[in-house]
Motif scaffolding. Structure first.
Motif, PDB file in Angstrom:
ATOM      1  N   VAL A  67      12.143  -6.292 -34.168  1.00 48.42           N
ATOM      2  CA  VAL A  67      11.072  -6.061 -35.918  1.00 48.42           C
ATOM      3  C   VAL A  67      11.036  -7.010 -36.664  1.00 48.42           C
ATOM      4  N   ASP A  68       9.737  -6.571 -37.070  1.00 46.88           N
ATOM      5  CA  ASP A  68       8.890  -8.178 -37.512  1.00 46.88           C
ATOM      6  C   ASP A  68       9.544  -7.701 -39.248  1.00 46.88           C
ATOM      7  N   CYS A  69      10.360  -8.327 -39.746  1.00 46.45           N
ATOM      8  CA  CYS A  69      11.091  -8.173 -40.918  1.00 46.45           C
ATOM      9  C   CYS A  69       9.660  -8.406 -41.959  1.00 46.45           C
ATOM     10  N   ARG A  70       8.704  -9.485 -42.059  1.00 49.60           N
ATOM     11  CA  ARG A  70       7.750  -9.366 -43.268  1.00 49.60           C
ATOM     12  C   ARG A  70       6.878  -7.879 -43.294  1.00 49.60           C
ATOM     13  N   ASN A  71       7.195  -7.091 -42.012  1.00 48.84           N
ATOM     14  CA  ASN A  71       6.310  -5.572 -42.704  1.00 48.84           C
ATOM     15  C   ASN A  71       6.803  -4.102 -42.746  1.00 48.84           C
ATOM     16  N   TYR A  72       6.406  -3.100 -42.752  1.00 50.13           N
ATOM     17  CA  TYR A  72       7.350  -2.458 -42.850  1.00 50.13           C
ATOM     18  C   TYR A  72       7.995  -2.165 -41.529  1.00 50.13           C
ATOM     19  N   GLY A  73       9.279  -0.494 -42.160  1.00 49.14           N
ATOM     20  CA  GLY A  73      10.030   0.160 -41.216  1.00 49.14           C
ATOM     21  C   GLY A  73      11.151  -0.486 -41.266  1.00 49.14           C
ATOM     22  N   GLY A  74      12.174   0.109 -40.650  1.00 49.64           N
ATOM     23  CA  GLY A  74      12.931  -0.101 -40.608  1.00 49.64           C
ATOM     24  C   GLY A  74      14.473   0.227 -41.948  1.00 49.64           C
ATOM     25  N   ILE A 289      10.275   3.043 -47.633  1.00 50.42           N
ATOM     26  CA  ILE A 289      10.205   2.418 -46.213  1.00 50.42           C
ATOM     27  C   ILE A 289      10.618   1.744 -45.577  1.00 50.42           C
ATOM     28  N   GLY A 290      11.526   1.404 -46.533  1.00 54.03           N
ATOM     29  CA  GLY A 290      12.824   0.102 -46.228  1.00 54.03           C
ATOM     30  C   GLY A 290      13.139  -0.397 -47.135  1.00 54.03           C
ATOM     31  N   HIS A 291      14.296  -1.218 -47.295  1.00 58.56           N
ATOM     32  CA  HIS A 291      13.936  -2.394 -47.959  1.00 58.56           C
ATOM     33  C   HIS A 291      14.118  -3.135 -47.800  1.00 58.56           C
ATOM     34  N   ASP A 292      14.268  -4.562 -48.772  1.00 59.43           N
ATOM     35  CA  ASP A 292      14.102  -6.070 -48.600  1.00 59.43           C
ATOM     36  C   ASP A 292      14.551  -6.530 -46.767  1.00 59.43           C
ATOM     37  N   LYS A 293      13.782  -6.528 -45.963  1.00 61.86           N
ATOM     38  CA  LYS A 293      14.135  -7.225 -44.714  1.00 61.86           C
ATOM     39  C   LYS A 293      14.487  -8.558 -44.653  1.00 61.86           C
ATOM     40  N   VAL A 294      13.432  -9.218 -45.247  1.00 64.07           N
ATOM     41  CA  VAL A 294      13.695 -10.975 -45.267  1.00 64.07           C
ATOM     42  C   VAL A 294      14.804 -11.108 -46.397  1.00 64.07           C
ATOM     43  N   ASN A 295      14.800 -10.522 -46.454  1.00 59.19           N
ATOM     44  CA  ASN A 295      16.311 -10.780 -47.442  1.00 59.19           C
ATOM     45  C   ASN A 295      17.564 -10.262 -47.031  1.00 59.19           C
ATOM     46  N   GLN A 296      17.351  -9.670 -46.503  1.00 53.35           N
ATOM     47  CA  GLN A 296      19.258  -8.562 -44.969  1.00 53.35           C
ATOM     48  C   GLN A 296      18.459 -10.764 -43.912  1.00 53.35           C
ATOM     49  N   LEU A 297      17.820 -10.801 -43.615  1.00 55.79           N
ATOM     50  CA  LEU A 297      17.982 -11.592 -42.749  1.00 55.79           C
ATOM     51  C   LEU A 297      18.354 -13.054 -43.236  1.00 55.79           C
ATOM     52  N   ARG A 298      18.047 -13.654 -44.292  1.00 55.59           N
ATOM     53  CA  ARG A 298      18.261 -14.585 -44.553  1.00 55.59           C
ATOM     54  C   ARG A 298      19.523 -14.252 -45.467  1.00 55.59           C
ATOM     55  N   HIS A 299      19.950 -13.704 -45.193  1.00 56.58           N
ATOM     56  CA  HIS A 299      21.435 -13.221 -45.605  1.00 56.58           C
ATOM     57  C   HIS A 299      22.643 -13.678 -43.934  1.00 56.58           C
ATOM     58  N   VAL A 300      21.698 -12.564 -42.405  1.00 54.13           N
ATOM     59  CA  VAL A 300      22.310 -13.136 -41.822  1.00 54.13           C
ATOM     60  C   VAL A 300      22.334 -14.537 -41.009  1.00 54.13           C
ATOM     61  N   ARG A 301      21.547 -15.557 -41.497  1.00 55.42           N
ATOM     62  CA  ARG A 301      20.980 -16.462 -41.355  1.00 55.42           C
ATOM     63  C   ARG A 301      22.082 -17.509 -41.043  1.00 55.42           C
TER      64      ARG A 301
END
Length: 428
Positions: A67-74, A289-301
C-alpha cells in the motif's frame, strides 16, 4: 515527628506562625509553576526528534503489503503499525484497529457509536431511559467528561490496592441491566499508580452482565511506562482472559503512543474481539477512508519493533524517575508521621495521588496557587468534579524541571501543613 492532632493548640499556632512567614517569602518570589497535567517535558519530547528524520522526500512510502501510504485506503491501519501496537498491547495483530493520534478520541467515538447505533444489535443507548457507567475513583477526569457529556449516570466505585472494589463491580454489573460500562486504567492507574491484580482481572473477565451490551473500557494508557527496570508491575492480559471465560466481546482495550513519542502526533489503537471489530469497521468506513498512514509508517520506521519501544521507554524512565523520587522524598521528609496526608509510591505511570485530611483538598490547591503553583483542580479525579471527601489531589511531576519540582514540592507541603493545622484547630 509528632502527629499534628496530638499537639496542643498553642504548639499548632506556633508552627502555623513559622509556616506563614516562610509562605510569604515564597509568595514574594512571584513564581509560576505548573503541576496540573501529565504532560511530558521538553526533555522527553526531544527523545523522539529522530522520528522527524526517518521519512523525507526521498523515502520509500510503500508499506509491507504494497500500500502506498501517501494515498487513500487502509481503513484500519497498515499491517506493520498493527503489529507494533499489538505487541505493545500484548494481543494478536488481527485483534487491532489503528486510529488517529488520540486514544481519548477513540474512546469518545466508541461511546458515541453505542449511543447512536447500539452494540452488536442491542438498543442504542440514546433510546434507553437510563444508562449507567461505573467509575473507579479516584480516576481519570477525561473519562468522566465523556460519559457526563452524553448524559450517562456515573457511579463511584472505590479503588483498593488491587484495583476497583470488585464486590461492588460484580453487584452492579451482574444485577443492573442499565449498567453498560466501566472505565478502567488497569496499569499504573491515573492517578494512584495502582496495577490491577491477577484476581481483579480474572473477576472482570468472569463478570455475568445483566446487560448483553455491557463493555469494559480498558484504557491501558501506561502499559510500557515503568519507572524502574528491576521493579515493574505486571498486568494480566484482559482480552485473552475474557475469551477464556466465554466473554470474548465484553472488552474494548485502548492504547496509544501519546506519552511515548509526541502526545499530539501519536498513534492510537483499539483491541477487541472479531465481532466488535467488524462492527466498528462497518461504522468507521462512513466516517473516514483511513487514518494517517504516513504517521503510522513514521512510527514503525523509528521504533522498528516492540524492543525499540522498550528501549525508548527506558530513556523516559531515566528522566521521570528522579522527578517522582524528588516528590515522594519531599512528602516523606516533610509530612511523614504528621498524619495529615497519605500517598502511594508508584512504580510507573504519570501521577502521584495524595489524600489530605477530609475537607482540605480544595483549600490546599487554592493555597498552593497563592504561591504560584498550579495543580489539578481538587475534585477532578471524581465524576462531576465532586470528591465526596474533598481529600484527593493529583500530583503530576513530569513537566517541571527537577529544580522547579523541588520548589513546587516545598510549596505543596507548606500548603498541606497550613490547611491541615486550620482544620485540626477547628476541633480543638
Amino acid at each position: 515527628m509528632t502527629a499534628y492532632k496530638d499537639l496542643s493548640k498553642e504548639e499548632l499556632l506556633e508552627i502555623k506562625s513559622e509556616l506563614e512567614a516562610q509562605f510569604e517569602e515564597v509568595k514574594a518570589k512571584g513564581l509560576k509553576l505548573d503541576m496540573s497535567r501529565g504532560k511530558p517535558s521538553a526533555e522527553q519530547l526531544n527523545l523522539s526528534m529522530g522520528m522527524m528524520d526517518v521519512l523525507n522526500s526521498g523515502a520509500d512510502l510503500i508499506c509491507e503489503d504494497g500500500v502506498d501510504c501517501r494515498n487513500y485506503g487502509g481503513l484500519d491501519g497498515i499491517r506493520e503499525a498493527k503489529q507494533l501496537l499489538a505487541d505493545m498491547m500484548e494481543v494478536p495483530r488481527d485483534n487491532v484497529i489503528i486510529f488517529g493520534n488520540s486514544s481519548l478520541n477513540v474512546m469518545y467515538d466508541t461511546v458515541a457509536r453505542a449511543m447512536t447505533h447500539g452494540i452488536l444489535g442491542s438498543t442504542p443507548w440514546c433510546k434507553l431511559d437510563k444508562v449507567k457507567f461505573l467509575c473507579p475513583v479516584p480516576g481519570y477526569d477525561r473519562h468522566f467528561a465523556i460519559t457526563e457529556f452524553f448524559g450517562i449516570e456515573m457511579i463511584n466505585i472505590p479503588m483498593t490496592p488491587t484495583g476497583p472494589d470488585m464486590d461492588l463491580v460484580e453487584k452492579y454489573v451482574n444485577e443492573d441491566p442499565a449498567v453498560k460500562g466501566i472505565w478502567c486504567v488497569p496499569k499504573y492507574s491515573n492517578p494512584q499508580g495502582i496495577t490491577y491484580s491477577d484476581e481483579t482481572v480474572f473477576r472482570f473477565a468472569n463478570l455475568k452482565p445483566a446487560a448483553e451490551d455491557f463493555r469494559i473500557f480498558w484504557d491501558n494508557a501506561y502499559c510500557v511506562h515503568h519507572l524502574y527496570e528491576d521493579k515493574q508491575d505486571y498486568l494480566t492480559e484482559i482480552l485473552m482472559e475474557c475469551k477464556k471465560a466465554g466473554n470474548p466481546d465484553m472488552v474494548y482495550k485502548f492504547a496509544s503512543t501519546s506519552k511515548i513519542c509526541f502526545p499530539g502526533s501519536g498513534v492510537a489503537a483499539l483491541a477487541a474481539s472479531e465481532a466488535n471489530l467488524n462492527e466498528i469497521r462497518s461504522m468507521m468506513q462512513v466516517q473516514t477512508i483511513g487514518h494517517d498512514k504516513v504517521n503510522q509508517l513514521r512510527h514503525v520506521r523509528f521504533f522498528k519493533d516492540i524492543h525499540g519501544i522498550v528501549e525508548h521507554m527506558k530513556k523516559h524512565a531515566d528522566i521521570m524517575r528522579p522527578k517522582f523520587e524528588a516528590v515522594i522524598n519531599g512528602l516523606e521528609k516533610e509530612l511523614g508521621g504528621l498524619e495529615i496526608g497519605s500517598w502511594i509510591k508508584p512504580l510507573g505511570g504519570y501521577f502521584i495521588s495524595f489524600d489530605a485530611l477530609d475537607g482540605c483538598a480544595k483549600a490546599i490547591v487554592a493555597k498552593a496557587k497563592e504561591a504560584g503553583l498550579v495543580m489539578t483542580g481538587a475534585g477532578a479525579t471524581y465524576p462531576y468534579g465532586n470528591d465526596p471527601h474533598d481529600s484527593n489531589i493529583r500530583i503530576a511531576p513530569s513537566y517541571p524541571t527537577p529544580e522547579e519540582l523541588a520548589v513546587a514540592t516545598d510549596i505543596f507541603v507548606m500548603s498541606v501543613k497550613l490547611v491541615s493545622i486550620d482544620k485540626i484547630l477547628e476541633s480543638k
